[in-house]
Design a protein around this motif. Structure first.
Motif, PDB file in Angstrom:
ATOM      1  N   LYS A  56       0.838  -1.198   0.000  1.00 19.00           N
ATOM      2  CA  LYS A  56       0.000   0.000   0.000  1.00 19.00           C
ATOM      3  C   LYS A  56       0.879   1.257   0.000  1.00 19.00           C
ATOM      4  O   LYS A  56       0.643   2.203  -0.743  1.00 19.00           O
ATOM      5  CB  LYS A  56      -0.880  -0.021   1.254  1.00 19.00           C
ATOM      6  N   ILE A  57       1.922   1.197   0.851  1.00 21.04           N
ATOM      7  CA  ILE A  57       2.820   2.351   0.968  1.00 21.04           C
ATOM      8  C   ILE A  57       3.582   2.577  -0.332  1.00 21.04           C
ATOM      9  O   ILE A  57       3.764   3.703  -0.767  1.00 21.04           O
ATOM     10  CB  ILE A  57       3.783   2.155   2.165  1.00 21.04           C
ATOM     11  N   ARG A  58       3.981   1.481  -0.964  1.00 18.06           N
ATOM     12  CA  ARG A  58       4.696   1.606  -2.247  1.00 18.06           C
ATOM     13  C   ARG A  58       3.816   2.313  -3.276  1.00 18.06           C
ATOM     14  O   ARG A  58       4.271   3.195  -3.998  1.00 18.06           O
ATOM     15  CB  ARG A  58       5.093   0.231  -2.774  1.00 18.06           C
ATOM     16  N   LEU A 101       2.356   9.664  -4.588  1.00 18.14           N
ATOM     17  CA  LEU A 101       2.860  10.903  -3.992  1.00 18.14           C
ATOM     18  C   LEU A 101       4.011  11.494  -4.804  1.00 18.14           C
ATOM     19  O   LEU A 101       4.115  12.715  -4.945  1.00 18.14           O
ATOM     20  CB  LEU A 101       3.312  10.652  -2.554  1.00 18.14           C
ATOM     21  N   ARG A 102       4.845  10.599  -5.348  1.00 23.83           N
ATOM     22  CA  ARG A 102       5.948  11.084  -6.192  1.00 23.83           C
ATOM     23  C   ARG A 102       5.405  11.830  -7.407  1.00 23.83           C
ATOM     24  O   ARG A 102       5.910  12.896  -7.778  1.00 23.83           O
ATOM     25  CB  ARG A 102       6.818   9.909  -6.662  1.00 23.83           C
ATOM     26  N   ALA A 114       5.678  20.401  -8.059  1.00 24.25           N
ATOM     27  CA  ALA A 114       6.929  21.116  -8.362  1.00 24.25           C
ATOM     28  C   ALA A 114       6.787  21.902  -9.655  1.00 24.25           C
ATOM     29  O   ALA A 114       7.229  23.049  -9.750  1.00 24.25           O
ATOM     30  CB  ALA A 114       8.078  20.122  -8.469  1.00 24.25           C
ATOM     31  N   LEU A 115       6.131  21.261 -10.623  1.00 25.91           N
ATOM     32  CA  LEU A 115       5.903  21.930 -11.916  1.00 25.91           C
ATOM     33  C   LEU A 115       5.000  23.144 -11.721  1.00 25.91           C
ATOM     34  O   LEU A 115       5.274  24.232 -12.242  1.00 25.91           O
ATOM     35  CB  LEU A 115       5.272  20.938 -12.894  1.00 25.91           C
ATOM     36  N   ASN A 116       3.938  22.931 -10.942  1.00 28.65           N
ATOM     37  CA  ASN A 116       3.013  24.042 -10.656  1.00 28.65           C
ATOM     38  C   ASN A 116       3.746  25.177  -9.957  1.00 28.65           C
ATOM     39  O   ASN A 116       3.510  26.353 -10.237  1.00 28.65           O
ATOM     40  CB  ASN A 116       1.865  23.562  -9.767  1.00 28.65           C
TER      41      ASN A 116
END
Lengths: 319, 152
Positions: free
Chosen positions: A54-56, A62-63, A70-72
């Motif tokens: 689930k975390i993966r 999330l990445r 970051a683009l925004n």
């Protein structure tokens, strides 16, 4: 066979009822917790394995989200930067006495020698050839070609660009040019002239293209040229050429054009009116359009005349 | 048979630890009950014992001790009794058994913890039974496949 099972079934039911009874007591609750804690590590371990997947997945999501944010963020920073620039331009436009047309640089000539750029204003915006182009910081160039929607600006980094300048401190005159690696050079300054490093150089107004007093640069280095008659003054241009996105085209005002000259022939008066409508309204109804080139040179005579900014039209008028 | 017990143990751990992850609108399928019904249907008496054992395990982590064991035993026994009288290889029978078992199990379990309302019944018990039935049918098919291969 089922009879034994039936007995077991009733036995188990009774056991369950007893458990229900015990479960409601304090002892039962404590026992339940204690027994439950025995298997807790196993549960935690299984949970950990499942949560790992689930975390993966969550990490992947999330990445992607981080990249998007970051683009925004970059877009927002760019907008903020643009906003600040535009704010500076507005402020400059408000405090300057020139009539300015704000314009955006659409493209730059990749050729390092030419130093021209394309702007998004043209004839439709009343931009004409030889109109000076400035920024908040100072001289940027001049309009060399105009189409309906765009104009080409010859910037100060063009090898063919020249502008008459003077030292703001004492009025010493010179001509600014671009010399590639050397940068911005102020030439034609006589040796032994009073010029110092750090002096501000502004346009002198000579040449009738640039208005007087627009900043060009600051003196960075003073050398004597090959002829040993003139200084070769290296300037630090006030406008940062590579960073500029917005420029102002200085619209020439009618009073400045009063000094311009046109020609007249014996018996005929040629004048240059630029606004078509005003010609129609003028009392000189018998006038007709002629080309300047069609008049013999010897018949021309210079005289000052008023004309207004718009599409140039040459008219021949009987006196 | 031993494999079914091991599977039931694994399902018990999954049920109390990670099954919330696949919850739809806070409803989780009861996969332990599916194994109990399957065992009872195809292995008759073992279903009752499996129902009791898994029920006890689940009870350790639930608010009321004994209820899951009681219901597991009853369902295991009931389905086991029925299995000798019907043709077992009909998916519709599996579906009905799973749905009814889940419904009865949840009614008793929820009733032991709080007062039942129509809304609660519709929202949790009925949809919970549907969810268990859907997941249960898949598990049934898989288990049946392995069981038949083993018998051959």
């Amino acid at each position: 066979m089922w009879k034994v099972t039936d007995r077991w079934f009733f036995g188990l039911i009774i056991l369950c009822i007893i458990l229900i009874g015990i479960g409601s007591t304090e002892f039962g609750e404590k026992t339940q917790i204690r027994l439950g804690s025995i298997f807790s590590p196993l549960n935690s371990w299984v949970s950990f394995i499942f949560n790992e997947f689930k975390i993966r997945h969550e990490n992947k999501v999330l990445r992607a989200k981080v990249s998007e944010l970051a683009l925004n963020n970059q877009i927002l920073r760019s907008s903020q930067y643009e906003n600040e620039k535009l704010f500076d331009l507005l402020e400059f436009k408000a405090r300057t006495e020139y009539e300015l047309i704000a314009s955006r640089i659409v493209s730059r000539d990749p050729n390092p020698i030419s130093g021209t750029c394309l702007i998004d204003k043209g004839l439709a915006d009343e931009v004409r050839k030889d109109f000076p182009v400035i920024t908040c910081d100072g001289v940027y160039g001049k309009v060399t070609e105009v189409t309906r929607e765009n104009a080409i600006v010859q910037t100060i980094s063009d090898f063919n660009f020249r502008v008459a300048c003077m030292n703001l401190r004492n009025g010493i005159q010179g001509i600014m040019r671009w010399e590639g690696g050397k940068g911005c050079i102020l030439g034609q300054v006589r040796v032994n002239s009073d010029i110092q490093i750090g002096d501000s150089i502004v346009t002198s107004g000579l040449g009738s293209i640039f208005p007087k007093g627009v900043a060009v640069g600051k003196v960075r280095e003073i050398n004597v040229d090959k002829t040993k008659l003139f200084y070769e003054v290296t300037l630090e241009p006030t406008c940062k050429l590579g960073e500029i996105e917005y420029v102002f085209i200085v619209k020439k005002k009618p009073e400045r054009l009063e000094k311009s000259t046109v020609y007249k022939t014996p018996g005929w008066e040629i004048y240059q009116k630029i606004e078509e409508e005003k010609i129609v309204q003028s009392p000189l109804k018998k006038s007709e359009k002629v080309k300047m080139s069609s008049i013999p040179k010897e018949e021309r005579e210079e005289f000052p005349i008023e004309f207004e900014v718009k599409e140039p039209t040459i008219r021949l008028q009987p006196q | 048979m031993v494999k079914l017990w091991i599977l039931a143990g694994i399902f018990c751990v999954i049920q109390i630890s990670v099954l919330r992850g696949v919850a739809i609108a806070q409803i989780t399928p009861d996969i332990v009950l599916v194994v109990v019904v399957y065992t009872a249907l195809f292995h008759e008496k073992a279903g009752m014992w499996l129902g009791f054992a898994t029920g006890i395990f689940i009870d350790l982590y639930s608010s009321s001790l004994g209820y899951n064991a009681l219901m597991g035993t009853i369902i295991g026994y009931g389905v086991g009794k029925l299995s000798g009288r019907v043709y077992k290889e009909i998916p519709l029978l599996w579906l009905i058994l799973l749905f009814v078992s889940s419904l009865v199990h949840d009614v008793v379990i929820f009733a032991s913890a709080q007062e039942l309302s129509y809304r609660f019944f519709g929202r949790y018990i009925f949809f919970g039974a549907l969810y268990t039935t859907a997941i249960g049918l898949i598990i049934f098919y898989i288990l049946r496949k392995f069981d038949v291969r083993r018998i051959r």
